[in-house]
Design a protein around this motif. Structure first.
Motif, PDB file in Angstrom:
ATOM      1  N   ARG A 123      -4.427  76.822  86.329  1.00  9.05           N
ATOM      2  CA  ARG A 123      -3.252  77.643  86.028  1.00  9.05           C
ATOM      3  C   ARG A 123      -2.770  77.447  84.592  1.00  9.05           C
ATOM      4  O   ARG A 123      -2.390  78.414  83.923  1.00  9.05           O
ATOM      5  N   ASN A 124      -2.792  76.220  84.119  1.00  4.47           N
ATOM      6  CA  ASN A 124      -2.154  75.914  82.838  1.00  4.47           C
ATOM      7  C   ASN A 124      -3.105  75.720  81.667  1.00  4.47           C
ATOM      8  O   ASN A 124      -2.679  75.820  80.515  1.00  4.47           O
ATOM      9  N   TYR A 125      -4.400  75.463  81.948  1.00  3.45           N
ATOM     10  CA  TYR A 125      -5.312  75.137  80.860  1.00  3.45           C
ATOM     11  C   TYR A 125      -6.571  75.997  80.815  1.00  3.45           C
ATOM     12  O   TYR A 125      -7.217  76.071  79.774  1.00  3.45           O
ATOM     13  N   LEU A 126      -6.953  76.610  81.938  1.00  2.00           N
ATOM     14  CA  LEU A 126      -8.230  77.310  81.978  1.00  2.00           C
ATOM     15  C   LEU A 126      -8.105  78.818  82.174  1.00  2.00           C
ATOM     16  O   LEU A 126      -8.868  79.589  81.613  1.00  2.00           O
ATOM     17  N   ASP A 127      -7.177  79.244  83.036  1.00  2.00           N
ATOM     18  CA  ASP A 127      -7.020  80.647  83.405  1.00  2.00           C
ATOM     19  C   ASP A 127      -8.338  81.217  83.941  1.00  2.00           C
ATOM     20  O   ASP A 127      -8.739  82.320  83.611  1.00  2.00           O
ATOM     21  N   GLY A 235       5.565  88.693  90.527  1.00  2.00           N
ATOM     22  CA  GLY A 235       5.507  87.248  90.385  1.00  2.00           C
ATOM     23  C   GLY A 235       4.502  86.594  91.309  1.00  2.00           C
ATOM     24  O   GLY A 235       3.731  87.246  92.011  1.00  2.00           O
ATOM     25  N   ASP A 236       4.516  85.278  91.302  1.00  6.88           N
ATOM     26  CA  ASP A 236       3.557  84.480  92.053  1.00  6.88           C
ATOM     27  C   ASP A 236       3.881  84.500  93.543  1.00  6.88           C
ATOM     28  O   ASP A 236       5.030  84.265  93.940  1.00  6.88           O
ATOM     29  N   ASP A 441      -6.707  88.335  81.581  1.00  9.03           N
ATOM     30  CA  ASP A 441      -6.330  89.647  82.111  1.00  9.03           C
ATOM     31  C   ASP A 441      -5.596  90.448  81.035  1.00  9.03           C
ATOM     32  O   ASP A 441      -4.635  89.965  80.437  1.00  9.03           O
ATOM     33  N   PRO A 442      -6.006  91.700  80.780  1.00 10.91           N
ATOM     34  CA  PRO A 442      -5.316  92.499  79.747  1.00 10.91           C
ATOM     35  C   PRO A 442      -3.872  92.811  80.090  1.00 10.91           C
ATOM     36  O   PRO A 442      -3.088  93.168  79.203  1.00 10.91           O
ATOM     37  N   ALA A 443      -3.502  92.667  81.354  1.00 16.22           N
ATOM     38  CA  ALA A 443      -2.111  92.884  81.751  1.00 16.22           C
ATOM     39  C   ALA A 443      -1.329  91.578  81.857  1.00 16.22           C
ATOM     40  O   ALA A 443      -0.160  91.581  82.227  1.00 16.22           O
ATOM     41  N   GLY A 444      -1.979  90.449  81.548  1.00 18.85           N
ATOM     42  CA  GLY A 444      -1.332  89.159  81.672  1.00 18.85           C
ATOM     43  C   GLY A 444      -0.541  88.768  80.449  1.00 18.85           C
ATOM     44  O   GLY A 444      -0.492  89.503  79.448  1.00 18.85           O
ATOM     45  N   PRO A 445       0.077  87.584  80.492  1.00 17.81           N
ATOM     46  CA  PRO A 445       0.922  87.148  79.377  1.00 17.81           C
ATOM     47  C   PRO A 445       0.134  86.856  78.096  1.00 17.81           C
ATOM     48  O   PRO A 445       0.691  86.926  77.007  1.00 17.81           O
TER      49      PRO A 445
END
Length: 465
Positions: A123-127, A235-236, A441-445
């Protein structure tokens, strides 16, 4: 048809079929007991440290179980950024034999809860798509499973109802229990394509499951689940169902079905055991088109409505093969096993349209280390053509440097060293090829960021009290 009506139909079928059962001989591996979501071992019959007293088990049929998993993971290259994390999960479970407690024949109850802490590496380092840990989740204390199970005959028919997970029975193979990557349990295609990840850790779903053991070798498994255990919304999903007590039953249902055939699977059979499974899912809810907006143009286009085109329902299928290729003499479980799984789904509404994994597990080959295990495996998740088409649209509109996702691959090796009954260490290595399919993801942050291959090392300890 509503979820309640379908659940009642399955229940009625089980009750009718229960009048035509006969005894079943013991199998080499009993898959009918409640299983620990990570070790795969029964929560009723298990090797433990012996620290948790169970004074009510023999007389009242009430057994408590506790498992703690702690691990540190770090990626030394690739992904979003380099770093290391610690995460842990305490799993508290209770199993009740209601025949002993209340005289209700062949009815049991199982429930467990998680206390999750730490931060996730994926979640925080690899995506990435192959989440590197099966215990990775947002920190929380949550109810996981809570269900009743009724059996008829000598395990010929089994009906579960309540809050259930699907990963321990559907699309599974016993030769992945040594691996720590989440996709070696509930595969990435189902965790990414189904709403809220499907009924799997850390979010089980309300539903019912019917198992028919037609013969000692042939069985049929079917289940109906609420199709979005976290409920719709932004959201999640883990935040929308933070404590695991939403108990949703009104979302469009998810159907799972599987037929499985096993050979040489009776206890004491000297031949090499194996099994093949065919299954699939059908979801009745709406799904977003991965390229087109509601006004028919690409989501990447400036004139896009910004809302995706909605499509009706989703389907997918899978096949699983497992085979023991070497057996330690006079032992059913120790030896070498191989497995392979493959799955597909429509490309227009699913991020992953083709998935495959395969590997080997070496179990207790040394008489001096009969409980040690070693596994090597590889996985492949193909980013769907429709998602790739969206990337190509961004490339045409934004610039030629925009990355186009293709696939994510995984190579992993794990050794499980048993320090003593109930306590193991698992050093593990994972090599992630094209994290996220090669880009975010192109729609991601962090839209459209190209990601390099990642090298991950980890050490897990598991203690069953």
């Amino acid at each position: 048809m509503s979820v309640r009506c379908l659940a009642l139909a399955i229940l009625a079928a089980g009750l009718l079929a229960g009048t035509h059962v006969f005894a079943q001989e013991d199998k080499k591996t009993d898959e009918d007991k409640p299983a620990d979501p990570d070790t795969g071992e029964s929560t009723v019959e298990e090797k433990t440290l012996g620290l948790l007293p169970n004074p009510f088990q023999k007389k009242y049929g009430i057994k408590f179980a506790a498992t703690y998993i702690g691990e540190t993971l770090g990626n030394v290259s690739g992904g979003l950024k380099q770093g290391a994390i610690y995460e842990g999960r305490l799993n508290l479970a209770v199993d009740v034999d209601l025949q002993k407690l209340a005289g209700i024949d062949k009815l049991t109850f199982h429930a467990n809860m998680f206390q999750i802490h730490g931060e996730g590496l994926s979640r925080n380092y690899l995506d990435n798509l192959f989440v590197v840990s099966g215990i990775e989740a947002l920190p929380s204390t949550r109810l996981y499973e809570a269900y009743f199970e009724k059996q008829w005959g000598n395990k010929k028919i089994s009906l579960k109802f309540g809050q259930l997970a699907a990963d321990s029975e559907f699309f599974n193979t016993k030769y992945t229990d040594v691996f720590t990557n989440a996709s070696m349990g509930w595969p990435a295609i189902t965790s990414l394509d189904l709403p809220s990840g499907g009924p799997s850790p850390p979010l089980a779903a309300m539903g019912t499951r019917l198992l028919l053991n037609i013969t000692d070798q042939l069985s049929v498994l079917g289940g109906i689940f609420d199709g979005n255990q976290a409920g719709p919304g932004p959201g999640d999903p883990q935040q929308r169902n933070r404590y695991g007590v939403n108990f949703r039953i009104n979302d469009p249902p998810l159907l799972l079905g599987q037929i499985q055939y096993a050979w040489n699977n009776k206890k004491g059979d000297p031949n090499l055991a194996g099994q093949i499974k065919f299954g699939g899912w059908r979801h009745f809810g709406p799904f977003s088109d991965l390229q087109l907006a509601s006004n028919g143009v690409s989501l990447a286009a400036p004139i896009s409505s910004g809302a995706p085109l909605m499509l009706a329902g989703d389907v997918g299928g899978w096949a699983v093969f497992e085979q023991q290729i070497y057996r330690v003499p006079k032992n059913d479980d120790r030896g070498i096993g191989v497995f392979a799984r493959v799955s597909g789904a429509p490309a227009d509404r699913n991020l992953i349209d083709l998935y495959a994994d395969a590997g080997l597990e070496f179990i207790g080959l040394s008489d001096k280390r009969p409980d040690d295990k070693f596994g090597v495996a590889a996985g492949y998740a193909h980013v769907s053509k429709r998602a790739q088409a969206l990337d190509a649209d961004y490339r045409a509109l934004v610039g030629p440097a925009w990355p186009v996702r293709s696939f994510e691959g995984l190579l992993t090796a794990v050794y499980q060293y048993q320090l003593r009954d109930g306590w193991t260490l698992q050093p593990n290595f994972q090599y992630v090829i094209h994290p996220g399919g090669g880009a975010t993801d192109p729609a991601g942050p962090m839209r459209g960021k190209a990601l390099k291959n990642a090298v991950v090392f980890g050490l897990r300890t598991t203690m069953k009290f």
